[in-house]
Write a protein that holds these residues in place. Structure first.
Motif, short mmCIF file in Angstrom:
data_model
loop_
_atom_site.label_atom_id
_atom_site.label_comp_id
_atom_site.label_asym_id
_atom_site.label_seq_id
_atom_site.Cartn_x
_atom_site.Cartn_y
_atom_site.Cartn_z
N TRP A 1 -0.96 -1.95 -4.05
CA TRP A 1 -2.02 -0.96 -4.04
C TRP A 1 -1.52 0.47 -4.11
O TRP A 1 -2.32 1.39 -4.28
CB TRP A 1 -2.89 -1.14 -2.80
N ASP B 1 -10.36 3.60 -4.78
CA ASP B 1 -9.96 2.97 -6.04
C ASP B 1 -8.73 2.10 -5.85
O ASP B 1 -8.45 1.22 -6.66
CB ASP B 1 -9.70 4.04 -7.11
N SER B 2 -7.98 2.35 -4.82
CA SER B 2 -6.84 1.49 -4.48
C SER B 2 -6.91 1.18 -3.00
O SER B 2 -7.34 2.02 -2.20
CB SER B 2 -5.51 2.19 -4.81
N TYR C 1 -0.20 -0.89 -16.12
CA TYR C 1 0.20 0.35 -15.48
C TYR C 1 1.56 0.83 -16.00
O TYR C 1 2.26 1.59 -15.34
CB TYR C 1 0.26 0.18 -13.96
N THR D 1 0.82 -1.21 0.00
CA THR D 1 0.00 0.00 0.00
C THR D 1 0.85 1.26 0.00
O THR D 1 0.52 2.26 -0.65
CB THR D 1 -0.94 0.00 1.22
N THR E 1 -7.36 -2.02 0.29
CA THR E 1 -8.14 -3.20 0.68
C THR E 1 -8.44 -3.12 2.18
O THR E 1 -8.47 -2.04 2.75
CB THR E 1 -7.37 -4.48 0.31
N ASN F 1 -6.84 8.63 0.77
CA ASN F 1 -7.72 8.14 -0.27
C ASN F 1 -8.20 9.32 -1.11
O ASN F 1 -9.04 10.12 -0.65
CB ASN F 1 -8.91 7.41 0.36
N GLN G 1 -0.13 1.51 -6.55
CA GLN G 1 -0.29 1.82 -7.96
C GLN G 1 -1.55 1.21 -8.59
O GLN G 1 -2.17 1.80 -9.46
CB GLN G 1 0.93 1.32 -8.73
N ARG G 2 -1.89 0.03 -8.15
CA ARG G 2 -3.00 -0.68 -8.76
C ARG G 2 -4.32 0.05 -8.51
O ARG G 2 -4.51 0.70 -7.48
CB ARG G 2 -3.05 -2.10 -8.17
N ARG G 3 -5.27 -0.07 -9.47
CA ARG G 3 -6.56 0.59 -9.36
C ARG G 3 -7.70 -0.40 -9.65
O ARG G 3 -7.66 -1.14 -10.63
CB ARG G 3 -6.66 1.75 -10.36
N LYS G 4 -8.71 -0.37 -8.79
CA LYS G 4 -9.89 -1.21 -9.00
C LYS G 4 -10.58 -0.87 -10.31
O LYS G 4 -11.13 -1.74 -10.99
CB LYS G 4 -10.86 -1.04 -7.83
N GLU H 1 -4.32 -6.04 -16.42
CA GLU H 1 -4.17 -4.65 -15.97
C GLU H 1 -2.82 -4.10 -16.41
O GLU H 1 -1.79 -4.77 -16.26
CB GLU H 1 -4.29 -4.58 -14.45
#
Length: 416
Positions: free
Chosen positions: A192, A274-275, A407, A170, A277, A311, A194-197, A405
């Motif tokens: 997370w 969006d990122s 990025y 994260t 958990t 966030n 960088q990753r996006r839902k 995905e």
């Protein structure tokens, strides 16, 4: 309902489904492991979150654990045939007993797959391992990490051939893991930070549309409506009007499908970070007006997620009520995968929430799902609900979506 429909489809066209999935695997190989949270309403079965550094392996059934070890062994034999030593890099949850039991189970899965495995800690200081004990009684030692050039090792004398990441990154990639020579699975760049839902569900929508076209199904039965809302500042109330419009737009699309299927329920949505958990940065609303009236307490709750991370981006995701219950309590299925292949499942259960709410919250507990493939029905103490194969079809599609995905435009070139 939808589970029986999927079961019948697999019975009649299972070979075609496997071939379809196999063809998509050649386009983008799934990550080493993952887990998918599902919501099952009876009419619909949709993925609502896909985790690439999953915990919770301790909740899998005996048959599921055995299958997981077999698939780990197969993955290593096919992808890394010379690998004999594995290091697992965990979260810093040394007081979370459930997470410690997860680590104990992960160690056992790799040991049963025939490799030597140890835990390497991002928190341990040089020369000072962290000694822990999982609830099941297994002693755990987390060894300090060290580097020699581009080679990562664990003190005092363990150099892994592969590094397994069980930390969702994260806060970004730790310096000690950047640009090391050993394979890192899954790659830390999918953390997370960088990753996006929104990217994930965009890829999932493409896949499920394609899948449903191939097998004459309505994609809406397997896909929750969503919208990415751009930059939001909850504390300063910046972007809330835009967010309210997004909420109303998603609800309007849902109402159209509800009318088509004769659903009488009032639609609702989740607002999600969006990122990130751990169930943080989530709230439920039934109109855009609600977000314009959000109070200071809820704004602060939405502003900060795991590890104090701010966030600033959210998605609006259609809420799908769950029909599943365990001992009368609302539950949602979760499917675990090795190399994109479902190996087991469990249920998240929360007596403090209802069928419409987010169950990944205070009061949740977990219980295993029996497995009809290995004939566990009635032979194991946990939930005798043998829908694992049907759940697994949708979870496998979500795992394939995660692999797609991209990025690359935001990568800084370091530490992947």
């Amino acid at each position: 309902m939808i589970l029986e429909r999927l079961k019948k489809l697999y019975e009649e066209r299972g070979q075609e489904i496997e071939q379809w999935l196999g063809a998509r695997r050649t386009e983008a190989e799934p990550f080493f492991y993952s887990s998918v949270d599902l919501r099952h309403s009876g009419l619909r079965l949709v993925p609502v979150d896909t985790n690439l550094y999953p915990a919770g392996f301790n909740n899998l059934s005996p048959a599921s654990r055995a299958r997981a070890s077999r698939f780990i062994a197969r993955f290593l034999e096919e992808q890394y045939p010379d690998a004999k030593r594995v290091a697992i890099i965990p979260e810093n949850h040394t007081r979370n007993l459930g997470y410690l039991e997860n680590l104990a189970t992960l160690l056992s899965l790799f040991e049963n797959a025939g490799v030597e495995v140890r835990l390497g800690s991002l928190a341990a200081t040089a020369g000072a391992p962290i000694e822990l004990e999982a609830p099941g009684g297994r002693k755990l030692t987390e060894y300090p990490l060290k580097r020699d050039g581009d080679t990562l090792s664990l003190e005092p004398d363990f150099t892994p051939d592969i590094v397994i990441i069980n930390n969702d990154m994260t806060s970004g990639i730790p310096e000690i893991l950047k640009d090391i020579a050993q394979p890192k699975l899954p790659p830390p760049c999918m953390g997370w930070f960088q990753r996006r839902k929104s990217v994930h569900f965009g890829e999932y929508k493409k896949l499920i549309d394609d899948f449903c076209k191939s097998f004459a199904l309505d994609p809406w039965l397997f896909n929750a409506e969503f919208h990415q809302c751009g930059i939001i500042d909850f504390k300063e109330r910046v972007g809330l009007e835009r967010l309210a419009k997004s909420i109303d737009a998603v609800l309007a699309r849902v109402r159209e499908k509800y009318a088509e299927y004769g659903i009488q329920d009032e639609p609702y949505v989740f607002i999600k970070a969006d990122s990130g958990t751990y169930g943080m940065g989530i709230m439920t609303v039934r109109s855009g007006a609600e977000i314009l009236e959000i109070n200071k307490k809820d704004r602060n709750k939405m502003q900060i997620i795991k590890e104090g991370t701010r966030n600033s981006e959210v998605i609006v995701q259609e809420g799908v009520p769950t029909i599943d219950k365990v001992d009368g309590k609302p539950a949602e299925p979760m499917v675990y995968m090795i190399d994109g292949i479902p190996v087991g499942g469990m249920y998240r259960v929360n007596a403090n929430r209802d069928a419409y709410e987010n169950l990944n919250a205070s009061g949740m507990e977990f219980t295993g799902m029996c497995d009809e493939i290995e004939d566990e029905c009635g032979k194991w103490k946990a939930v005798n609900d043998c829908n694992f194969r049907s759940f697994g079809i949708i979870a496998a599609l979500a795992a394939l979506a995660a692999a797609r995905e991209d990025y690359s435009s935001s990568l800084d070139g370091a530490g992947i």
